[in-house]
Design a protein around this motif. Sequence first.
Motif, PDB file in Angstrom:
ATOM      1  N   ALA A  42       0.608  -1.150  -0.074  1.00 14.18           N
ATOM      2  CA  ALA A  42      -0.043  -0.126  -0.023  1.00 14.18           C
ATOM      3  C   ALA A  42       0.934   1.228   0.064  1.00 14.18           C
ATOM      4  CB  ALA A  42      -0.945  -0.055   1.220  1.00 14.18           C
ATOM      5  N   ILE A  43       1.859   1.316   0.813  1.00 12.12           N
ATOM      6  CA  ILE A  43       2.766   2.310   0.859  1.00 12.12           C
ATOM      7  C   ILE A  43       3.713   2.481  -0.421  1.00 12.12           C
ATOM      8  CG2 ILE A  43       4.953   3.261   1.921  1.00 12.12           C
ATOM      9  CD1 ILE A  43       3.564   2.269   4.690  1.00 12.12           C
ATOM     10  N   GLU A  44       4.006   1.466  -0.855  1.00 13.09           N
ATOM     11  CA  GLU A  44       4.571   1.554  -2.260  1.00 13.09           C
ATOM     12  C   GLU A  44       3.758   2.121  -3.308  1.00 13.09           C
ATOM     13  OE1 GLU A  44       6.470  -1.801  -5.322  1.00 13.09           O
ATOM     14  OE2 GLU A  44       7.185  -1.921  -3.215  1.00 13.09           O
ATOM     15  N   ASP A  45       2.431   1.815  -3.311  1.00  6.17           N
ATOM     16  CA  ASP A  45       1.559   2.284  -4.308  1.00  6.17           C
ATOM     17  C   ASP A  45       1.161   3.792  -3.948  1.00  6.17           C
ATOM     18  OD1 ASP A  45       1.678  -0.194  -5.635  1.00  6.17           O
ATOM     19  OD2 ASP A  45      -0.417  -0.920  -4.582  1.00  6.17           O
ATOM     20  N   GLY A  46       1.546   4.354  -2.984  1.00  4.90           N
ATOM     21  CA  GLY A  46       1.155   5.763  -2.855  1.00  4.90           C
ATOM     22  C   GLY A  46       0.093   6.339  -1.792  1.00  4.90           C
ATOM     23  N   VAL A  47      -0.252   5.092  -0.971  1.00  2.00           N
ATOM     24  CA  VAL A  47      -1.147   5.396   0.237  1.00  2.00           C
ATOM     25  C   VAL A  47      -0.401   6.073   1.256  1.00  2.00           C
ATOM     26  CG1 VAL A  47      -2.796   4.158   1.808  1.00  2.00           C
ATOM     27  CG2 VAL A  47      -2.405   3.213  -0.494  1.00  2.00           C
ATOM     28  N   ASP A  48      -1.272   7.106   1.717  1.00  2.00           N
ATOM     29  CA  ASP A  48      -0.455   7.613   3.043  1.00  2.00           C
ATOM     30  C   ASP A  48      -0.291   6.863   4.156  1.00  2.00           C
ATOM     31  OD1 ASP A  48      -0.204   9.428   5.480  1.00  2.00           O
ATOM     32  OD2 ASP A  48      -1.369  10.909   4.394  1.00  2.00           O
ATOM     33  N   PRO A  49       0.991   6.959   4.468  1.00  2.88           N
ATOM     34  CA  PRO A  49       1.490   6.000   5.837  1.00  2.88           C
ATOM     35  C   PRO A  49       0.391   6.056   6.980  1.00  2.88           C
ATOM     36  CG  PRO A  49       3.272   6.857   4.844  1.00  2.88           C
ATOM     37  CD  PRO A  49       2.146   7.597   4.053  1.00  2.88           C
ATOM     38  N   ARG A  50       0.020   7.134   7.134  1.00  2.00           N
ATOM     39  CA  ARG A  50      -0.916   7.562   8.256  1.00  2.00           C
ATOM     40  C   ARG A  50      -2.268   6.547   8.131  1.00  2.00           C
ATOM     41  NH1 ARG A  50      -1.275  10.336  12.406  1.00  2.00           N
ATOM     42  NH2 ARG A  50       0.415  11.997  11.490  1.00  2.00           N
ATOM     43  N   ASP A  51      -2.811   6.508   6.862  1.00  2.00           N
ATOM     44  CA  ASP A  51      -3.927   5.591   6.713  1.00  2.00           C
ATOM     45  C   ASP A  51      -3.591   4.198   6.530  1.00  2.00           C
ATOM     46  OD1 ASP A  51      -5.594   7.754   6.006  1.00  2.00           O
ATOM     47  OD2 ASP A  51      -5.136   7.634   3.667  1.00  2.00           O
ATOM     48  N   VAL A  52      -2.339   3.799   6.351  1.00  2.00           N
ATOM     49  CA  VAL A  52      -1.991   2.322   6.629  1.00  2.00           C
ATOM     50  C   VAL A  52      -1.784   2.074   8.052  1.00  2.00           C
ATOM     51  CG1 VAL A  52      -0.025   0.682   6.219  1.00  2.00           C
ATOM     52  CG2 VAL A  52      -0.650   2.282   4.179  1.00  2.00           C
ATOM     53  N   TRP A  53      -1.145   2.936   8.872  1.00  2.00           N
ATOM     54  CA  TRP A  53      -1.062   2.773  10.227  1.00  2.00           C
ATOM     55  C   TRP A  53      -2.364   2.827  10.978  1.00  2.00           C
ATOM     56  CZ3 TRP A  53       1.138   1.459  14.257  1.00  2.00           C
ATOM     57  CH2 TRP A  53       1.041   2.007  15.570  1.00  2.00           C
ATOM     58  N   ARG A  54      -3.553   3.497  10.536  1.00  2.00           N
ATOM     59  CA  ARG A  54      -4.667   3.316  11.084  1.00  2.00           C
ATOM     60  C   ARG A  54      -5.224   1.945  10.707  1.00  2.00           C
ATOM     61  NH1 ARG A  54      -6.200   9.235   9.350  1.00  2.00           N
ATOM     62  NH2 ARG A  54      -5.426  10.391  11.159  1.00  2.00           N
ATOM     63  N   ALA A  55      -5.100   1.561   9.299  1.00  2.00           N
ATOM     64  CA  ALA A  55      -5.738   0.106   9.110  1.00  2.00           C
ATOM     65  C   ALA A  55      -4.904  -0.973  10.006  1.00  2.00           C
ATOM     66  CB  ALA A  55      -5.393  -0.028   7.561  1.00  2.00           C
ATOM     67  N   LEU A  56      -3.708  -0.949  10.035  1.00  2.00           N
ATOM     68  CA  LEU A  56      -3.195  -2.033  10.895  1.00  2.00           C
ATOM     69  C   LEU A  56      -3.503  -1.914  12.482  1.00  2.00           C
ATOM     70  CD1 LEU A  56       0.644  -1.357  10.007  1.00  2.00           C
ATOM     71  CD2 LEU A  56      -0.754  -3.645   9.606  1.00  2.00           C
ATOM     72  N   CYS A  57      -3.974  -0.602  12.848  1.00  2.00           N
ATOM     73  CA  CYS A  57      -4.477  -0.459  14.197  1.00  2.00           C
ATOM     74  C   CYS A  57      -5.767  -1.193  14.447  1.00  2.00           C
ATOM     75  CB  CYS A  57      -4.783   0.947  14.799  1.00  2.00           C
ATOM     76  SG  CYS A  57      -2.779   1.682  15.131  1.00  2.00           S
ATOM     77  N   ALA A  58      -6.663  -0.746  13.457  1.00  2.88           N
ATOM     78  CA  ALA A  58      -7.892  -1.371  13.452  1.00  2.88           C
ATOM     79  C   ALA A  58      -7.983  -3.058  13.220  1.00  2.88           C
ATOM     80  CB  ALA A  58      -8.633  -0.968  12.206  1.00  2.88           C
ATOM     81  N   ASP A  59      -6.696  -3.537  12.488  1.00  6.02           N
ATOM     82  CA  ASP A  59      -6.886  -4.872  12.206  1.00  6.02           C
ATOM     83  C   ASP A  59      -6.299  -5.679  13.381  1.00  6.02           C
ATOM     84  OD1 ASP A  59      -7.747  -4.989   9.573  1.00  6.02           O
ATOM     85  OD2 ASP A  59      -6.199  -5.720   8.697  1.00  6.02           O
TER      86      ASP A  59
END
Length: 64
Positions: free
Chosen positions: A39-56
């Motif tokens: 996701a990060i490599e594809d340009g997704v904001d790291p903050r959004d990835v962090w939130r997704a990890l936290c939720a999971d």
Amino acid sequence: MRLTEFHGLVEGQFGAVRASSMLVDHVLTTMGGRTAAQAIEDGVDPRDVWRALCADFDVPRDQW
């Protein structure tokens, strides 16, 4: 959020060994079935990835 901050948060929350594994192994359904690294490599904001990890991983919301 900068990548260094993202990696610091992930390592601080999950530990260095688990963090490095989860970034490439855990599939985030909210990120279109990509891993956090993809996701990060594809340009997704790291903050959004962090939130997704936290939720999971049921991280308390006040730590997001």
